[in-house]
Design a protein around this motif. Structure first.
Motif, PDB file in Angstrom:
ATOM      1  N   VAL A  16      60.212  27.362  87.327  1.00 43.25           N
ATOM      2  CA  VAL A  16      59.049  26.594  86.899  1.00 43.25           C
ATOM      3  C   VAL A  16      58.254  27.415  85.893  1.00 43.25           C
ATOM      4  CG1 VAL A  16      58.937  25.324  89.077  1.00 43.25           C
ATOM      5  CG2 VAL A  16      57.607  27.443  88.815  1.00 43.25           C
ATOM      6  N   ALA A  17      57.245  26.804  85.325  1.00 37.48           N
ATOM      7  CA  ALA A  17      56.396  27.488  84.343  1.00 37.48           C
ATOM      8  C   ALA A  17      55.382  28.379  85.056  1.00 37.48           C
ATOM      9  CB  ALA A  17      55.677  26.467  83.473  1.00 37.48           C
ATOM     10  N   LEU A  18      54.922  29.392  84.345  1.00 38.27           N
ATOM     11  CA  LEU A  18      53.944  30.313  84.914  1.00 38.27           C
ATOM     12  C   LEU A  18      52.671  29.584  85.330  1.00 38.27           C
ATOM     13  CD1 LEU A  18      53.138  33.205  85.585  1.00 38.27           C
ATOM     14  CD2 LEU A  18      52.406  33.480  83.211  1.00 38.27           C
ATOM     15  N   ILE A  19      52.289  28.574  84.563  1.00 43.52           N
ATOM     16  CA  ILE A  19      51.068  27.852  84.887  1.00 43.52           C
ATOM     17  C   ILE A  19      51.193  27.116  86.214  1.00 43.52           C
ATOM     18  CG2 ILE A  19      51.712  25.717  83.694  1.00 43.52           C
ATOM     19  CD1 ILE A  19      48.820  25.514  82.764  1.00 43.52           C
ATOM     20  N   HIS A  66      53.570  32.655  94.060  1.00 47.40           N
ATOM     21  CA  HIS A  66      54.057  34.024  93.838  1.00 47.40           C
ATOM     22  C   HIS A  66      55.452  34.089  93.235  1.00 47.40           C
ATOM     23  CE1 HIS A  66      50.616  35.231  96.239  1.00 47.40           C
ATOM     24  NE2 HIS A  66      51.007  34.394  97.171  1.00 47.40           N
ATOM     25  N   HIS A  67      56.241  33.023  93.347  1.00 50.89           N
ATOM     26  CA  HIS A  67      57.633  33.073  92.909  1.00 50.89           C
ATOM     27  C   HIS A  67      57.882  32.048  91.811  1.00 50.89           C
ATOM     28  CE1 HIS A  67      58.453  35.737  96.270  1.00 50.89           C
ATOM     29  NE2 HIS A  67      57.890  34.861  97.090  1.00 50.89           N
ATOM     30  N   GLY A 361      48.301  32.234  75.564  1.00 50.43           N
ATOM     31  CA  GLY A 361      47.880  32.689  76.882  1.00 50.43           C
ATOM     32  C   GLY A 361      49.056  32.962  77.799  1.00 50.43           C
ATOM     33  N   THR A 362      50.083  32.119  77.729  1.00 47.62           N
ATOM     34  CA  THR A 362      51.262  32.318  78.561  1.00 47.62           C
ATOM     35  C   THR A 362      51.987  33.602  78.176  1.00 47.62           C
ATOM     36  OG1 THR A 362      51.539  29.934  78.874  1.00 47.62           O
ATOM     37  CG2 THR A 362      53.467  31.320  79.268  1.00 47.62           C
ATOM     38  N   MET A 363      52.145  33.825  76.870  1.00 49.57           N
ATOM     39  CA  MET A 363      52.805  35.053  76.425  1.00 49.57           C
ATOM     40  C   MET A 363      52.017  36.276  76.878  1.00 49.57           C
ATOM     41  SD  MET A 363      54.323  34.138  72.631  1.00 49.57           S
ATOM     42  CE  MET A 363      52.718  33.772  71.908  1.00 49.57           C
TER      43      MET A 363
END
Length: 468
Positions: A16-19, A66-67, A361-363
């Motif tokens: 999934v995406a970090l967000i 967390h994962h 922001g994600t980077m």
């Protein structure tokens, strides 16, 4: 056409995406109706089918903060459905206990009926024509699951882990549960065919003009935003071993609501068209909210967060049910005119700033994680209240569901604020009326003042329309 996911999940789970991880720390609840509510068995079967339809439809995932790889969720933990209002002694003989009744306590049908009656008694009765906010409290009292549902008369309350999705996810749940949209319908194809939606939006928006992204990136310091009615200016640190738990973690916020009727909204829109042509009602409402909160005595931060949905930046024919909105901040004070805010919103939207903000922001967040940088300790002081205003637009958003009586239509959404002093306001248009909900933590924000501000909001909207 093959309706199955075109890209199989990564071994060991679905990436999934970090967000999504940041959203997984919070929940969102919504009550809506009147609608043609299905039976509990029908709702359960339809939602179980959605959960089994694959990771693209999100419901079958087990959210984690967390994962990055999310595991499939057993149906009992993916969906928890409470029955419609059932009086003691009137439980249907074939009724199946929902997930929140322990299997060990229902060896016989009599045991099942007794357990159901006691569970309902413990949680309080859910009357068909009850207070919508009480219905939200009921759905949030159910045992933990990715999605929790309570049906009461012609009202439905849903509560879900925000990591699963946002407004689009909610509408998808409604389409499946109430609209009866089967998983083989072509409606779902645009979700199944989309991978890495943020990357797709960034390439589609900036692919021909890479310098535009660079200039936006250097114009301000970007931090990873969270989406739709769920963020303040910066995402909170992800809890880790020994990390302090944010205020409100594990429990829902308080809420205040106001509904501006159809006739009054029509008059307000007519005044907008006459006095402020081209100005959005969202900008008018945001300025009015700031004035109402300040007038009620709340010490409000002038930096207001407004989420932007990134789906319009996706290539045609693609979509996602995952969270995909960026929270941008704008200076809004009691003196800010709605026309000025409209211009700021338009410039941000046209420039692609929402996509740039989330991409950069994600980077940056990935760089921090790879470098094992620890987030700064949370500020122990009590800062000013931070307003986030999100509009979910007109509901329902698809033709697959409808209100049975638009004159009585309501939608109230309570989304966990991202900070202890956050005030998350969600507005929606239902049947021509405007429903507004403010979510907050009363130990940090004066509940009486917030409720007074919401009650006075219609007057402040009218005043804002005369403020050029």
């Amino acid at each position: 056409m093959n309706r199955k996911d075109r890209r199989p999940p990564v071994s060991g789970g679905t990436r999934v995406a970090l967000i999504d991880l940041l959203h997984a720390q919070r929940r969102c609840a919504s009550v809506f109706g009147p609608m043609p509510v299905p039976t509990v068995d029908e709702a359960r079967d339809r939602l179980y089918a959605m959960a089994a339809a694959g990771p693209a439809l999100r419901l079958g995932l087990r959210p984690s903060a967390h994962h990055i790889h999310w595991q499939p969720a057993p149906t009992a933990t993916a969906v928890s459905i409470a029955p419609q209002w059932i009086s003691p002694g009137r439980i249907p003989p074939a009724w199946i206990p929902p997930a929140w009744i322990s299997p060990e306590s229902v060896a016989t049908e009599s045991d099942a009926q007794s357990a159901c009656t006691q569970s309902i008694a413990d949680r309080g009765r859910i009357e068909p024509e009850g207070d919508p906010l009480a219905l939200l409290e009921s759905v949030r009292a159910l045992p933990d699951a990715g999605l929790r549902v309570v049906c009461a008369g012609d009202l439905v309350a849903v509560d879900f882990n925000h990591g699963l999705g946002d407004v689009a996810f909610t509408q998808a749940v409604v389409d499946a549960m109430i609209g009866g949209l089967t998983m083989s319908d072509a409606h779902w194809d645009r979700y199944r065919g989309t991978t890495r939606p943020l990357l797709a939006a960034a390439i589609h928006t900036f692919g021909r003009h890479p310098g535009r992204l660079a200039s936006l990136g250097h114009s301000r310091r970007h931090r990873l935003p969270t989406d739709d009615a769920d963020t303040q200016r910066a995402a909170p640190p992800e809890p880790g071993p020994g990390a302090p738990i944010p205020a409100g973690a594990g429990r829902p916020p308080s809420a205040a609501t106001v509904r501006i009727p159809v006739i009054e909204m029509r008059l307000l829109r007519d005044a907008r068209d006459r006095d402020l042509p081209g100005v959005s009602m969202f900008a008018v409402l945001t300025c009015a909210l700031v004035r109402a909160l300040l007038d009620a005595g709340i010490d409000l931060d002038p930096a207001v967060t407004i989420p932007f949905d990134l789906r319009p930046y996706l290539p045609a024919g693609t979509d996602t049910l995952a969270p995909l909105s960026a929270g941008l901040t704008f200076p809004v004070t009691a003196d800010t005119a709605a026309r000025t805010l409209t211009q700021m919103l338009d410039v941000a939207s046209r420039s692609g700033r929402p996509v740039a903000t989330m991409t950069i922001g994600t980077m940056g967040e990935w760089t921090s994680r790879l470098a094992r940088r620890h987030p700064p300790a949370p500020d122990s002081s009590l800062p000013r209240a931070q307003l986030l205003h999100s509009s979910v637009g007109r509901l329902p958003q698809t033709a697959h569901t409808r209100f049975t009586d638009p004159a009585r239509a309501v939608n109230y959404t309570v989304s966990d604020p991202a900070t202890p002093t956050g005030i998350t306001v969600t507005s929606s248009t239902v049947g021509g009326a405007l429903c507004v909900t403010a979510a907050f933590y009363p130990e940090y924000c004066d509940a009486t003042a917030v409720r007074a501000a919401l009650a006075a909001l219609p007057g402040h909207v009218a005043t804002t329309l005369h403020h050029k």
